[in-house]
Scaffold this motif. Structure first.
Motif, mmCIF file in Angstrom:
data_model
loop_
_atom_site.group_PDB
_atom_site.id
_atom_site.type_symbol
_atom_site.label_atom_id
_atom_site.label_comp_id
_atom_site.label_asym_id
_atom_site.label_seq_id
_atom_site.Cartn_x
_atom_site.Cartn_y
_atom_site.Cartn_z
ATOM 1 N N SER A 1 1.178 -5.591 6.153
ATOM 2 C CA SER A 1 1.761 -4.300 5.812
ATOM 3 C C SER A 1 2.338 -3.629 7.051
ATOM 4 C CB SER A 1 0.706 -3.397 5.163
ATOM 5 O OG SER A 1 1.254 -2.140 4.861
ATOM 6 N N GLY B 1 0.785 -1.228 0.000
ATOM 7 C CA GLY B 1 0.000 0.000 0.000
ATOM 8 C C GLY B 1 0.813 1.272 0.000
ATOM 9 N N VAL B 2 2.135 1.153 -0.079
ATOM 10 C CA VAL B 2 2.983 2.341 -0.027
ATOM 11 C C VAL B 2 3.119 3.022 -1.386
ATOM 12 C CG1 VAL B 2 5.266 1.313 -0.435
ATOM 13 C CG2 VAL B 2 5.036 3.195 1.183
ATOM 14 N N THR C 1 -1.590 3.917 4.208
ATOM 15 C CA THR C 1 -1.572 2.614 3.547
ATOM 16 C C THR C 1 -2.901 1.889 3.713
ATOM 17 O OG1 THR C 1 -0.463 1.616 5.456
ATOM 18 C CG2 THR C 1 0.924 2.328 3.623
#
Length: 178
Positions: A137, A14-15, A117
């Motif tokens: 994550s 999600g970065v 994120t």
């Protein structure tokens, strides 16, 4: 230029690794800089894991070597590679085996807050794996922060435009326009 070079873009889920890599590629294309792009996660995406290779590192390395060999045969010497943990020191051996012992490795670790994120993962994970991806994550973010080598350039992605992020990453490589 004969020496192979690889830009490793790592970071938690999600970065923005893939998004930044494709924008880096767009900048390099605009500057007529020859390069290849690989999504590292796809190099070992098999189920079940091969016998004796529970983390799929062996199949990933074999696939990277095969694909890089094809790129190198055509004259390419620069690779943009994305994978969560690609910036870690133990990944260097894989790139040296696949690309040659004198490969120049540039490490960029993209970072973002849990809130950022989570929002990105919420929009991306439309199936059954959102909770697992969020937990992984968060765990990976802490691990990467603690274990990334000191020469790793950290780039925060929160609230920033992908074009600005890509320009910053390309500047780290020295491959194209600053």
């Amino acid at each position: 230029m004969n020496q192979a070079e690889v830009l490793l873009i790592g970071g938690r889920a999600g970065v923005g690794k893939s998004t930044v890599a494709w924008e880096v590629s767009a900048l390099l294309r605009a500057a007529e800089v020859a390069h290849a792009v690989l999504e590292g996660d796809l190099m070992g995406q098999v189920h079940p894991a091969p016998p004796g290779d529970p983390h799929r590192a062996g199949i990933t390395e074999r696939n990277l070597a095969a694909v890089w060999s094809n790129f190198a045969e055509l004259g390419y010497r620069r690779l943009v590679y994305t994978n969560t943990v690609s910036v870690l020191p133990e990944s260097a051996a894989m790139f040296e085996h696949a690309m040659g012992s004198h490969v120049r490795i540039v490490r960029v670790l993209l970072t973002a807050t849990d809130t950022t994120t989570y929002g990105r993962l919420l929009g991306r994970e439309i199936g059954s794996e959102l909770d697992r991806e969020v937990a992984n994550s968060m765990r990976r973010a802490r691990f990467l922060d603690e274990h990334a080598p000191t020469d790793t350039v950290r780039v925060a992605t929160d609230g920033r435009k992908v074009t600005d992020l890509a320009r910053e990453v390309v500047a780290v490589t020295g491959w194209g326009p600053q």
